[in-house]
Write an enzyme that holds these catalytic residues in place. Structure first.
Site, short mmCIF file in Angstrom:
data_model
loop_
_atom_site.label_atom_id
_atom_site.label_comp_id
_atom_site.label_asym_id
_atom_site.label_seq_id
_atom_site.Cartn_x
_atom_site.Cartn_y
_atom_site.Cartn_z
N LYS A 13 33.79 -32.82 25.85
CA LYS A 13 33.43 -33.23 27.23
C LYS A 13 34.09 -34.55 27.59
O LYS A 13 34.68 -34.71 28.65
CB LYS A 13 31.90 -33.36 27.38
CG LYS A 13 31.14 -32.10 27.06
CD LYS A 13 29.64 -32.27 27.25
CE LYS A 13 28.99 -33.32 26.36
NZ LYS A 13 29.01 -33.01 24.92
N ARG A 88 20.70 -33.17 30.52
CA ARG A 88 20.63 -32.62 29.17
C ARG A 88 19.31 -31.93 28.91
O ARG A 88 19.11 -31.40 27.81
CB ARG A 88 20.74 -33.80 28.20
CG ARG A 88 21.78 -33.67 27.13
CD ARG A 88 21.79 -35.01 26.45
NE ARG A 88 22.54 -35.05 25.27
CZ ARG A 88 23.78 -35.57 25.19
NH1 ARG A 88 24.39 -36.01 26.24
NH2 ARG A 88 24.36 -35.64 24.03
N ARG A 127 36.05 -37.59 14.04
CA ARG A 127 36.31 -38.38 15.26
C ARG A 127 36.41 -39.87 14.95
O ARG A 127 35.67 -40.42 14.14
CB ARG A 127 35.18 -38.15 16.27
CG ARG A 127 35.29 -39.07 17.47
CD ARG A 127 34.45 -38.62 18.62
NE ARG A 127 33.03 -38.57 18.34
CZ ARG A 127 32.12 -38.19 19.22
NH1 ARG A 127 32.48 -37.81 20.42
NH2 ARG A 127 30.85 -38.17 18.90
N ARG A 160 31.60 -43.24 14.98
CA ARG A 160 30.28 -43.42 15.56
C ARG A 160 29.21 -43.20 14.50
O ARG A 160 29.36 -42.33 13.65
CB ARG A 160 30.08 -42.42 16.72
CG ARG A 160 30.42 -43.04 18.04
CD ARG A 160 30.45 -42.07 19.17
NE ARG A 160 29.29 -41.21 19.32
CZ ARG A 160 29.14 -40.35 20.34
NH1 ARG A 160 30.06 -40.29 21.29
NH2 ARG A 160 28.08 -39.58 20.42
N ARG A 171 21.78 -33.25 16.16
CA ARG A 171 22.22 -33.23 17.57
C ARG A 171 22.46 -31.80 18.03
O ARG A 171 22.16 -31.45 19.17
CB ARG A 171 23.51 -34.07 17.73
CG ARG A 171 23.24 -35.56 17.63
CD ARG A 171 24.49 -36.35 17.33
NE ARG A 171 25.48 -36.26 18.39
CZ ARG A 171 26.77 -36.59 18.23
NH1 ARG A 171 27.19 -37.03 17.05
NH2 ARG A 171 27.59 -36.51 19.23
P1 AP5 Z 1 34.74 -35.55 22.45
O1 AP5 Z 1 35.59 -35.40 23.67
O2 AP5 Z 1 34.42 -36.93 21.98
O3 AP5 Z 1 33.43 -34.62 22.56
P2 AP5 Z 1 32.11 -34.78 23.44
O4 AP5 Z 1 31.73 -33.41 23.90
O5 AP5 Z 1 32.28 -35.85 24.48
O6 AP5 Z 1 31.14 -35.22 22.29
P3 AP5 Z 1 30.03 -36.38 22.20
O7 AP5 Z 1 29.69 -36.49 20.74
O8 AP5 Z 1 30.45 -37.63 22.88
O9 AP5 Z 1 28.90 -35.71 22.98
P4 AP5 Z 1 27.44 -35.93 22.86
O10 AP5 Z 1 27.00 -35.15 24.03
O11 AP5 Z 1 26.73 -35.59 21.60
O12 AP5 Z 1 27.29 -37.51 22.82
P5 AP5 Z 1 26.92 -38.56 23.95
O13 AP5 Z 1 27.75 -39.74 23.73
O14 AP5 Z 1 26.86 -37.91 25.28
O15 AP5 Z 1 35.48 -34.74 21.26
C1 AP5 Z 1 34.95 -34.75 19.94
C2 AP5 Z 1 36.11 -34.78 18.92
O16 AP5 Z 1 36.86 -33.56 19.01
C3 AP5 Z 1 37.12 -35.93 19.16
O17 AP5 Z 1 37.54 -36.43 17.93
C4 AP5 Z 1 38.29 -35.24 19.90
O18 AP5 Z 1 39.52 -35.88 19.64
C5 AP5 Z 1 38.24 -33.83 19.33
N1 AP5 Z 1 38.67 -32.80 20.29
C6 AP5 Z 1 38.43 -32.76 21.62
N2 AP5 Z 1 38.96 -31.64 22.17
C7 AP5 Z 1 39.53 -30.95 21.15
C8 AP5 Z 1 40.24 -29.71 21.06
N3 AP5 Z 1 40.48 -28.95 22.15
N4 AP5 Z 1 40.67 -29.30 19.83
C9 AP5 Z 1 40.45 -30.07 18.72
N5 AP5 Z 1 39.79 -31.27 18.74
C10 AP5 Z 1 39.33 -31.69 19.94
O19 AP5 Z 1 25.40 -38.89 23.56
C11 AP5 Z 1 25.06 -39.63 22.41
C12 AP5 Z 1 23.54 -39.82 22.36
O20 AP5 Z 1 23.09 -40.55 23.53
C13 AP5 Z 1 22.71 -38.54 22.38
O21 AP5 Z 1 22.57 -37.96 21.09
C14 AP5 Z 1 21.36 -39.07 22.93
O22 AP5 Z 1 20.65 -39.77 21.97
C15 AP5 Z 1 21.83 -40.07 23.98
N6 AP5 Z 1 22.00 -39.44 25.31
C16 AP5 Z 1 23.17 -39.32 26.00
N7 AP5 Z 1 22.97 -38.67 27.17
C17 AP5 Z 1 21.64 -38.40 27.22
C18 AP5 Z 1 20.82 -37.72 28.17
N8 AP5 Z 1 21.33 -37.19 29.29
N9 AP5 Z 1 19.50 -37.60 27.90
C19 AP5 Z 1 18.96 -38.11 26.78
N10 AP5 Z 1 19.68 -38.75 25.83
C20 AP5 Z 1 21.01 -38.90 26.05
#
Ligand code: AP5
Length: 214
Positions: A13, A88, A127, A160, A171
């Site tokens: 994402k 979410r 990552r 991270r 997660r």
């Molecule tokens: P990346 O693009 O970083 O993936 P992502 O989907 O953004 O993953 P996140 O881990 O950031 O999502 P998340 O939803 O768990 O975390 P968030 O920060 O929102 O890609 C991942 C890896 O794959 C990278 O190394 C990339 O290079 C690689 N890649 C990408 N595309 C590829 C491809 N096509 N092929 C191969 N490799 C590829 O949330 C963190 C925490 O914050 C949550 O756990 C929660 O505690 C809190 N939080 C955040 N939002 C909320 C909410 N709305 N409500 C409650 N708590 C929340």
């Protein structure tokens, strides 16, 4: 255009949001990035979120909703917004709907980026990110030019805290229980488009653009 990117942790994402927001001139709002900035600034919200994030649990809906609604208000200066990581839960999605209706705004598309759990574990445990500019890399799939160093500013890349195998499993469980029901919720409203998140990063970007009618 107002857009949501839905998908499990590690679906890409954040990677895709950067490209799509730039292509359409959208304000990119990542709830995870905003929470990490709050943590870095040691705000009350950041300190409350810290423990929950580190163990792969969700931050309470009311706190997230208030935080995101405040940021969405700034989208008027752009061609719209792109939400990444929010909503979410069903409560967040319902809260967002009523806030947008009050502001006479609407969602145009919800794109669900689909990736199997086994691929996600490989992606997240490999990552790396730059603590300075936030750019994301992957050891194998999108490595930096010089191992361990950011291409943009030469900073040392980090992992991270929530990308350990145990927390990634937690997660994923949280995603399947709390977030996956949003696929049906937005499907019923006729807003959902599903794309495969597997393949080259540029191929996935092209699929998302096509799903948005570009
Ligand atoms: P990346 O693009 O970083 O993936 P992502 O989907 O953004 O993953 P996140 O881990 O950031 O999502 P998340 O939803 O768990 O975390 P968030 O920060 O929102 O890609 C991942 C890896 O794959 C990278 O190394 C990339 O290079 C690689 N890649 C990408 N595309 C590829 C491809 N096509 N092929 C191969 N490799 C590829 O949330 C963190 C925490 O914050 C949550 O756990 C929660 O505690 C809190 N939080 C955040 N939002 C909320 C909410 N709305 N409500 C409650 N708590 C929340």
């Amino acid at each position: 255009m107002n857009l949501i990117l839905l998908g499990p942790p590690g679906a890409g994402k954040g990677t895709q949001a950067v490209q799509i927001a730039e292509a359409f001139g959208l304000l990119h709002l990542s709830s995870g990035d905003i929470l990490r900035a709050e943590r870095k600034a040691r705000t009350e919200l950041g300190q409350k979120a810290q423990v929950l994030m580190d163990r792969g649990a969700l931050v309470p809906d009311d706190l997230i909703l208030a935080m995101m609604v405040e940021h969405i208000g700034r989208a008027a200066e752009r061609n719209g917004f792109l939400l990444d990581g929010f909503p979410r839960t069903l409560a967040q999605a319902q809260g967002l709907k009523s806030r947008l209706e009050s502001a006479k705004m609407r969602l145009d598309h919800v794109v669900s980026v689909e990736v199997e759990d086994s691929e996600i574990v490989t992606r997240l445990t490999g990552r790396l990110y730059c603590p300075e500019c936030g750019r994301t890399y992957h050891e194998k799939f999108s490595p930096p030019q010089v191992a361990g160093v950011c291409d943009v500013n030469g900073e040392k890349l980090l992992r991270r805290k929530d990308d350990t195998p145990e927390v990634v499993r937690q997660r994923l469980e949280t995603y399947h229980r709390e977030t996956k029901p949003l696929i049906a919720y937005y499907g019923e409203q006729g807003l959902l488009r599903s794309v495969s998140g597997v393949g080259e990063i540029d191929e996935v970007t092209a699929r998302i653009k096509e799903a948005c009618g570009a």
